[in-house]
Design a protein around this motif. Sequence first.
Motif, PDB file in Angstrom:
ATOM      1  N   VAL A 142     -45.805 -66.442  14.037  1.00 21.98           N
ATOM      2  CA  VAL A 142     -46.929 -65.630  14.520  1.00 21.98           C
ATOM      3  C   VAL A 142     -47.144 -64.418  13.618  1.00 21.98           C
ATOM      4  O   VAL A 142     -48.264 -64.131  13.173  1.00 21.98           O
ATOM      5  N   VAL A 143     -46.083 -63.705  13.315  1.00 24.02           N
ATOM      6  CA  VAL A 143     -46.197 -62.486  12.509  1.00 24.02           C
ATOM      7  C   VAL A 143     -46.508 -62.819  11.050  1.00 24.02           C
ATOM      8  O   VAL A 143     -47.335 -62.153  10.408  1.00 24.02           O
ATOM      9  N   MET A 144     -45.868 -63.855  10.541  1.00 24.10           N
ATOM     10  CA  MET A 144     -46.077 -64.239   9.137  1.00 24.10           C
ATOM     11  C   MET A 144     -47.534 -64.599   8.869  1.00 24.10           C
ATOM     12  O   MET A 144     -48.130 -64.153   7.877  1.00 24.10           O
ATOM     13  N   THR A 145     -48.118 -65.390   9.740  1.00 22.47           N
ATOM     14  CA  THR A 145     -49.475 -65.881   9.493  1.00 22.47           C
ATOM     15  C   THR A 145     -50.564 -64.907   9.936  1.00 22.47           C
ATOM     16  O   THR A 145     -51.688 -64.975   9.449  1.00 22.47           O
ATOM     17  N   ALA A 146     -50.210 -63.989  10.830  1.00 22.90           N
ATOM     18  CA  ALA A 146     -51.195 -63.000  11.290  1.00 22.90           C
ATOM     19  C   ALA A 146     -51.236 -61.772  10.405  1.00 22.90           C
ATOM     20  O   ALA A 146     -52.308 -61.182  10.203  1.00 22.90           O
ATOM     21  N   VAL A 147     -50.078 -61.359   9.864  1.00 21.51           N
ATOM     22  CA  VAL A 147     -50.015 -60.071   9.170  1.00 21.51           C
ATOM     23  C   VAL A 147     -49.382 -60.169   7.778  1.00 21.51           C
ATOM     24  O   VAL A 147     -49.984 -59.739   6.784  1.00 21.51           O
ATOM     25  N   ILE A 148     -48.162 -60.708   7.685  1.00 18.95           N
ATOM     26  CA  ILE A 148     -47.411 -60.606   6.427  1.00 18.95           C
ATOM     27  C   ILE A 148     -48.133 -61.294   5.277  1.00 18.95           C
ATOM     28  O   ILE A 148     -48.390 -60.683   4.234  1.00 18.95           O
ATOM     29  N   TYR A 149     -48.468 -62.556   5.442  1.00 17.59           N
ATOM     30  CA  TYR A 149     -49.197 -63.268   4.395  1.00 17.59           C
ATOM     31  C   TYR A 149     -50.589 -62.669   4.160  1.00 17.59           C
ATOM     32  O   TYR A 149     -50.989 -62.465   3.003  1.00 17.59           O
ATOM     33  N   PRO A 150     -51.381 -62.383   5.184  1.00 23.47           N
ATOM     34  CA  PRO A 150     -52.712 -61.819   4.931  1.00 23.47           C
ATOM     35  C   PRO A 150     -52.700 -60.502   4.158  1.00 23.47           C
ATOM     36  O   PRO A 150     -53.618 -60.233   3.379  1.00 23.47           O
ATOM     37  N   VAL A 151     -51.683 -59.657   4.359  1.00 22.04           N
ATOM     38  CA  VAL A 151     -51.634 -58.389   3.623  1.00 22.04           C
ATOM     39  C   VAL A 151     -51.453 -58.637   2.133  1.00 22.04           C
ATOM     40  O   VAL A 151     -52.186 -58.090   1.297  1.00 22.04           O
ATOM     41  N   SER A 152     -50.471 -59.456   1.756  1.00 24.54           N
ATOM     42  CA  SER A 152     -50.296 -59.753   0.327  1.00 24.54           C
ATOM     43  C   SER A 152     -51.479 -60.565  -0.196  1.00 24.54           C
ATOM     44  O   SER A 152     -51.851 -60.457  -1.373  1.00 24.54           O
ATOM     45  N   GLY A 153     -52.104 -61.355   0.675  1.00 25.31           N
ATOM     46  CA  GLY A 153     -53.312 -62.072   0.290  1.00 25.31           C
ATOM     47  C   GLY A 153     -54.459 -61.127  -0.013  1.00 25.31           C
ATOM     48  O   GLY A 153     -55.246 -61.357  -0.940  1.00 25.31           O
ATOM     49  N   TYR A 154     -54.575 -60.062   0.759  1.00 21.46           N
ATOM     50  CA  TYR A 154     -55.593 -59.039   0.488  1.00 21.46           C
ATOM     51  C   TYR A 154     -55.322 -58.356  -0.847  1.00 21.46           C
ATOM     52  O   TYR A 154     -56.242 -58.116  -1.640  1.00 21.46           O
ATOM     53  N   TRP A 155     -54.065 -58.045  -1.124  1.00 20.28           N
ATOM     54  CA  TRP A 155     -53.724 -57.387  -2.382  1.00 20.28           C
ATOM     55  C   TRP A 155     -54.106 -58.227  -3.600  1.00 20.28           C
ATOM     56  O   TRP A 155     -54.322 -57.690  -4.678  1.00 20.28           O
ATOM     57  N   THR A 156     -54.188 -59.527  -3.421  1.00 21.38           N
ATOM     58  CA  THR A 156     -54.405 -60.439  -4.556  1.00 21.38           C
ATOM     59  C   THR A 156     -55.793 -61.072  -4.491  1.00 21.38           C
ATOM     60  O   THR A 156     -56.746 -60.559  -5.050  1.00 21.38           O
ATOM     61  N   TRP A 157     -55.926 -62.176  -3.769  1.00 21.56           N
ATOM     62  CA  TRP A 157     -57.217 -62.862  -3.678  1.00 21.56           C
ATOM     63  C   TRP A 157     -58.267 -62.043  -2.948  1.00 21.56           C
ATOM     64  O   TRP A 157     -59.465 -62.229  -3.153  1.00 21.56           O
ATOM     65  N   GLY A 158     -57.840 -61.119  -2.097  1.00 21.09           N
ATOM     66  CA  GLY A 158     -58.787 -60.281  -1.369  1.00 21.09           C
ATOM     67  C   GLY A 158     -59.302 -59.097  -2.162  1.00 21.09           C
ATOM     68  O   GLY A 158     -60.108 -58.316  -1.657  1.00 21.09           O
ATOM     69  N   GLY A 159     -58.827 -58.929  -3.403  1.00 14.67           N
ATOM     70  CA  GLY A 159     -59.337 -57.865  -4.268  1.00 14.67           C
ATOM     71  C   GLY A 159     -58.592 -56.554  -4.186  1.00 14.67           C
ATOM     72  O   GLY A 159     -59.090 -55.526  -4.656  1.00 14.67           O
ATOM     73  N   GLY A 160     -57.391 -56.535  -3.614  1.00 17.82           N
ATOM     74  CA  GLY A 160     -56.601 -55.315  -3.474  1.00 17.82           C
ATOM     75  C   GLY A 160     -55.944 -54.862  -4.768  1.00 17.82           C
ATOM     76  O   GLY A 160     -56.316 -55.290  -5.866  1.00 17.82           O
ATOM     77  N   ILE A 162     -53.094 -55.370  -6.364  1.00 16.17           N
ATOM     78  CA  ILE A 162     -52.479 -56.300  -7.316  1.00 16.17           C
ATOM     79  C   ILE A 162     -53.555 -57.000  -8.143  1.00 16.17           C
ATOM     80  O   ILE A 162     -53.401 -57.205  -9.356  1.00 16.17           O
ATOM     81  N   SER A 163     -54.643 -57.353  -7.501  1.00 20.80           N
ATOM     82  CA  SER A 163     -55.769 -57.921  -8.230  1.00 20.80           C
ATOM     83  C   SER A 163     -56.317 -56.930  -9.249  1.00 20.80           C
ATOM     84  O   SER A 163     -56.675 -57.304 -10.376  1.00 20.80           O
ATOM     85  N   ALA A 164     -56.349 -55.662  -8.878  1.00 20.17           N
ATOM     86  CA  ALA A 164     -56.921 -54.629  -9.739  1.00 20.17           C
ATOM     87  C   ALA A 164     -56.132 -54.430 -11.026  1.00 20.17           C
ATOM     88  O   ALA A 164     -56.705 -54.028 -12.051  1.00 20.17           O
ATOM     89  N   VAL A 165     -54.826 -54.719 -11.009  1.00 20.80           N
ATOM     90  CA  VAL A 165     -54.035 -54.553 -12.238  1.00 20.80           C
ATOM     91  C   VAL A 165     -54.167 -55.749 -13.164  1.00 20.80           C
ATOM     92  O   VAL A 165     -53.621 -55.739 -14.277  1.00 20.80           O
ATOM     93  N   GLY A 166     -54.872 -56.801 -12.728  1.00 20.50           N
ATOM     94  CA  GLY A 166     -55.113 -57.950 -13.596  1.00 20.50           C
ATOM     95  C   GLY A 166     -54.244 -59.154 -13.320  1.00 20.50           C
ATOM     96  O   GLY A 166     -54.212 -60.101 -14.121  1.00 20.50           O
ATOM     97  N   THR A 355     -51.907 -60.908 -18.707  1.00 24.67           N
ATOM     98  CA  THR A 355     -50.816 -60.248 -19.427  1.00 24.67           C
ATOM     99  C   THR A 355     -49.517 -60.413 -18.666  1.00 24.67           C
ATOM    100  O   THR A 355     -49.520 -60.541 -17.437  1.00 24.67           O
ATOM    101  N   PHE A 356     -48.409 -60.404 -19.386  1.00 23.88           N
ATOM    102  CA  PHE A 356     -47.110 -60.538 -18.730  1.00 23.88           C
ATOM    103  C   PHE A 356     -46.830 -59.361 -17.809  1.00 23.88           C
ATOM    104  O   PHE A 356     -46.235 -59.529 -16.742  1.00 23.88           O
ATOM    105  N   MET A 357     -47.264 -58.171 -18.186  1.00 23.74           N
ATOM    106  CA  MET A 357     -47.019 -57.001 -17.335  1.00 23.74           C
ATOM    107  C   MET A 357     -47.735 -57.139 -15.997  1.00 23.74           C
ATOM    108  O   MET A 357     -47.162 -56.865 -14.933  1.00 23.74           O
ATOM    109  N   ALA A 358     -49.000 -57.557 -16.031  1.00 25.15           N
ATOM    110  CA  ALA A 358     -49.740 -57.739 -14.780  1.00 25.15           C
ATOM    111  C   ALA A 358     -49.096 -58.825 -13.925  1.00 25.15           C
ATOM    112  O   ALA A 358     -49.021 -58.691 -12.688  1.00 25.15           O
ATOM    113  N   GLN A 359     -48.618 -59.891 -14.564  1.00 25.20           N
ATOM    114  CA  GLN A 359     -47.975 -60.969 -13.818  1.00 25.20           C
ATOM    115  C   GLN A 359     -46.681 -60.494 -13.168  1.00 25.20           C
ATOM    116  O   GLN A 359     -46.387 -60.824 -12.014  1.00 25.20           O
ATOM    117  N   ILE A 360     -45.912 -59.689 -13.891  1.00 25.74           N
ATOM    118  CA  ILE A 360     -44.650 -59.170 -13.343  1.00 25.74           C
ATOM    119  C   ILE A 360     -44.927 -58.229 -12.170  1.00 25.74           C
ATOM    120  O   ILE A 360     -44.240 -58.275 -11.135  1.00 25.74           O
TER     121      ILE A 360
END
Length: 415
Positions: A142-160, A162-166, A355-360
């Motif tokens: 319940v917690v993983m699919t409601a909050v934990i995954y969506p937050v990191s998903g926002y940082w990446t595919w959602g344009g947050g 992590i996405s901003a660093v490339g 870039t490797f830095m953005a990936q790391i």
Amino acid sequence: MNEFAELSYALDTFYFLICGVLVMWMAAGFSMLEAGLVRSKNTAEILTKNIALFAIACTMYLLVGYYIMYSSSAGGFLPNLGFLLGGENSVDAVTAGGDDAPYYSMRADFFFQVVFVATAMSIVSGAVAERMKLWAFLAFAVVMTAVIYPVSGYWTWGGGWISAVGFSDYAGSGIVHLAGAAAALAGVLVLGPRKGKYGKDGSIRAIPGANLPLATVGTFILWMGWFGFNGGSELKVSDVASANNMAQVLVNTNAAAAGGVIAALVLAKLWFRKADLTMALNGALAGLVAITAEPLAPSAIGAMLIGMVGGVIVVASIVMLDKLKLDDPVGAISVHGVVGIWGCLAVPLSNDGATFMAQIIGIVGIFAWVFLASLVVWLIIKAIMGIRVSEEEEYEGVDIAECGLEAYPEFGVGK
């Protein structure tokens, strides 16, 4: 022009939905793979976990997860909170033309994303198999699919941020697979190994799965479903460039899986003097995970080599985790976590825009958040209701203790 726009919209929506159906079919693959790699006395319970986690993922992502992942400001750290889905695209918006015109249904986007969430959660179920309480696992889901995954998903595919660093992750080597493995690792650390897995003298005892034909079928189902996983991440197919891209993605996905099988099987023969089927199965999945971060840019040969490296890594990782006494019955942490990291790091080898830095940064950000958040949730669940079945229940099998039935009732206790 308007008719062409509507036709393209319909085609891309249909393609997106069918790819989502293929990814949904991966739930069957995970179920069969895990059921084949656990002992017969734990089969019904692992199957119950898989169908229940899929239902929970679909429900929680519908209620809150999708909103968290895709309704927040670009480049941000803290997501917005909200419920349910937004509106659907209008005919006028579709036919208006221009770069901002939507080219597939928002409901299709949700459907494609929700089956990815279920995939991430499926990774956890295999790693904690044979000794975790069913309802503790479902509470975590319940917690993983409601909050934990969506937050990191926002940082990446959602344009947050992590996405901003490339950070670049075409279909989710890090966003989906590493995230699932990080949650699984936290669970395994809190849970501990199965009884009898490790001797007091430091010896490692193999605990064979009950049904390797079933595990093999599950692997082939996952291999097939991955064509939707990676192919759907092209997002459209209604023009020549996109259609060619999807074809390249599918060719590369297949080549990487094949390379992973060959590399894992050869290494197993050289290392263990045996052609280990379980290593070959995990080699296929490792190749698939490895290419998922960038299945478009490499040549087919390049994709095969990326998959082969994944196949080598997964064999070495499974052996290493066993030596560290991290008991993972299906090798999920190695396949999805360790190889997921390799997949993300391999992106700049063929994609000049990464870039490797953005990936790391992306790897560290995803892993740190999911692992630490999951660890806190696992510890809270442990304090409230406990997460491990009793020693007697583990010996008799969690099928009886948790489900009150057996998958193979003709077999005796302890088999």
